[in-house]
Scaffold this motif. Structure first.
Motif, mmCIF file in Angstrom:
data_model
loop_
_atom_site.group_PDB
_atom_site.id
_atom_site.type_symbol
_atom_site.label_atom_id
_atom_site.label_comp_id
_atom_site.label_asym_id
_atom_site.label_seq_id
_atom_site.Cartn_x
_atom_site.Cartn_y
_atom_site.Cartn_z
ATOM 1 N N GLU A 196 4.871 11.693 -7.557
ATOM 2 C CA GLU A 196 4.980 11.724 -9.144
ATOM 3 C C GLU A 196 3.594 12.293 -9.855
ATOM 4 O O GLU A 196 3.771 12.893 -10.918
ATOM 5 C CB GLU A 196 5.355 10.348 -9.581
ATOM 6 N N SER A 197 2.623 12.111 -9.444
ATOM 7 C CA SER A 197 1.397 12.534 -9.899
ATOM 8 C C SER A 197 1.174 14.310 -9.815
ATOM 9 O O SER A 197 0.643 15.022 -10.764
ATOM 10 C CB SER A 197 0.024 12.091 -9.008
ATOM 11 N N ASP A 216 -10.263 9.153 -7.542
ATOM 12 C CA ASP A 216 -10.712 7.795 -7.338
ATOM 13 C C ASP A 216 -11.189 7.014 -8.457
ATOM 14 O O ASP A 216 -10.980 7.433 -9.551
ATOM 15 C CB ASP A 216 -11.761 7.662 -6.209
ATOM 16 N N ASN A 273 -2.371 8.978 -8.195
ATOM 17 C CA ASN A 273 -2.133 7.766 -7.424
ATOM 18 C C ASN A 273 -1.648 8.314 -6.069
ATOM 19 O O ASN A 273 -0.809 8.869 -5.991
ATOM 20 C CB ASN A 273 -1.059 7.230 -8.296
ATOM 21 N N LYS A 274 -2.494 7.842 -5.188
ATOM 22 C CA LYS A 274 -2.342 8.290 -3.801
ATOM 23 C C LYS A 274 -1.041 7.732 -3.260
ATOM 24 O O LYS A 274 -0.123 8.027 -2.442
ATOM 25 C CB LYS A 274 -3.353 7.735 -2.962
ATOM 26 N N GLN A 275 -0.598 6.540 -3.773
ATOM 27 C CA GLN A 275 0.833 5.854 -3.454
ATOM 28 C C GLN A 275 1.773 6.762 -4.061
ATOM 29 O O GLN A 275 3.014 6.568 -3.436
ATOM 30 C CB GLN A 275 0.866 4.563 -3.945
ATOM 31 N N ASN A 276 1.814 7.173 -5.319
ATOM 32 C CA ASN A 276 2.780 7.855 -5.873
ATOM 33 C C ASN A 276 2.620 9.397 -6.110
ATOM 34 O O ASN A 276 2.412 9.868 -6.958
ATOM 35 C CB ASN A 276 3.255 7.348 -7.312
ATOM 36 N N TYR A 277 2.239 10.107 -4.838
ATOM 37 C CA TYR A 277 1.442 11.498 -5.022
ATOM 38 C C TYR A 277 2.169 12.340 -5.566
ATOM 39 O O TYR A 277 1.918 13.386 -6.360
ATOM 40 C CB TYR A 277 1.163 11.898 -3.575
#
Length: 194
Positions: free
Chosen positions: A176-177, A153, A170-174
């Motif tokens: 990829e993270s 966060d 990045n929670k939207q691109n989990y």
């Protein structure tokens, strides 16, 4: 030439010197023909060559898988559960904190860190404000563990990790993270296993 090959060369030289000394100091030379001596030396050389080739070819299969400990605040357990699933699916061995009922929490956490090669530090606002999380982080640093910080966060990096490069999940691109985390772990592991 790496250390293992250097030591192998030293061993071969030592064996050769012992062999020469044995031949010089005994009457074995009288009973052996040069063909026999050549055969023995050829066998030693072939054994050494086989050892070098075998160790080189199978080095990747013998490598130890790294043990990973995840330091996190309990508030972030859902995220950690998902991350543990991803890492387990990739055959990364996870080390758990070893806290038993009636045991000092800090002692149990430190035992878990001791068994790890890497410590993933999941940084959140709750992590930064937790006394136990700071104890874990300090233990990882004092044990000179390889630390992989992840910010989940808008938390600030703990003072102990000033200047350390971190991953921001990045929670939207989990996915990829997670892939970036795996690349980082592989890169660190390759550097440390040389």
């Amino acid at each position: 030439m790496n250390k293992r090959h250097f030591l192998l060369v030293i061993q071969v030289i030592a064996l050769g010197l012992i062999f020469i000394k044995l031949i010089d100091s005994s009457s074995i030379i009288d009973s052996l023909s040069w063909k026999d001596i050549f055969s023995m030396v050829s066998g030693i050389v072939a054994g050494v060559i086989f050892g070098v080739v075998f160790s080189t070819l199978f080095r990747n299969f013998i490598k130890k898988k790294p043990n990973v400990y995840i330091s996190y605040n309990f508030v972030d357990k859902e995220f950690v559960y998902q991350l543990k699933q991803e890492l387990s699916n990739l055959n990364i061995k996870l080390v758990e904190d070893l806290v038993s009922v009636g045991e000092n929490i800090a002692t149990g956490m430190i035992k878990g860190i001791k068994d790890a090669d890497y410590v993933i530090v999941l940084i959140s606002n709750e992590y930064n404000s937790s006394e136990y999380c700071n104890i874990e982080l300090d233990a990882a640093i004092s044990q000179k563990k390889k630390i992989v910080p992840i910010v989940i966060d808008e938390a600030e990096m703990p003072k102990q990790l000033d200047g350390v490069l971190y991953l921001r999940f990045n929670k939207q691109n989990y996915k990829e993270s997670v892939n970036e985390l795996i690349k980082s772990l592989n890169k660190i592991h390759k550097k440390s296993s040389k």
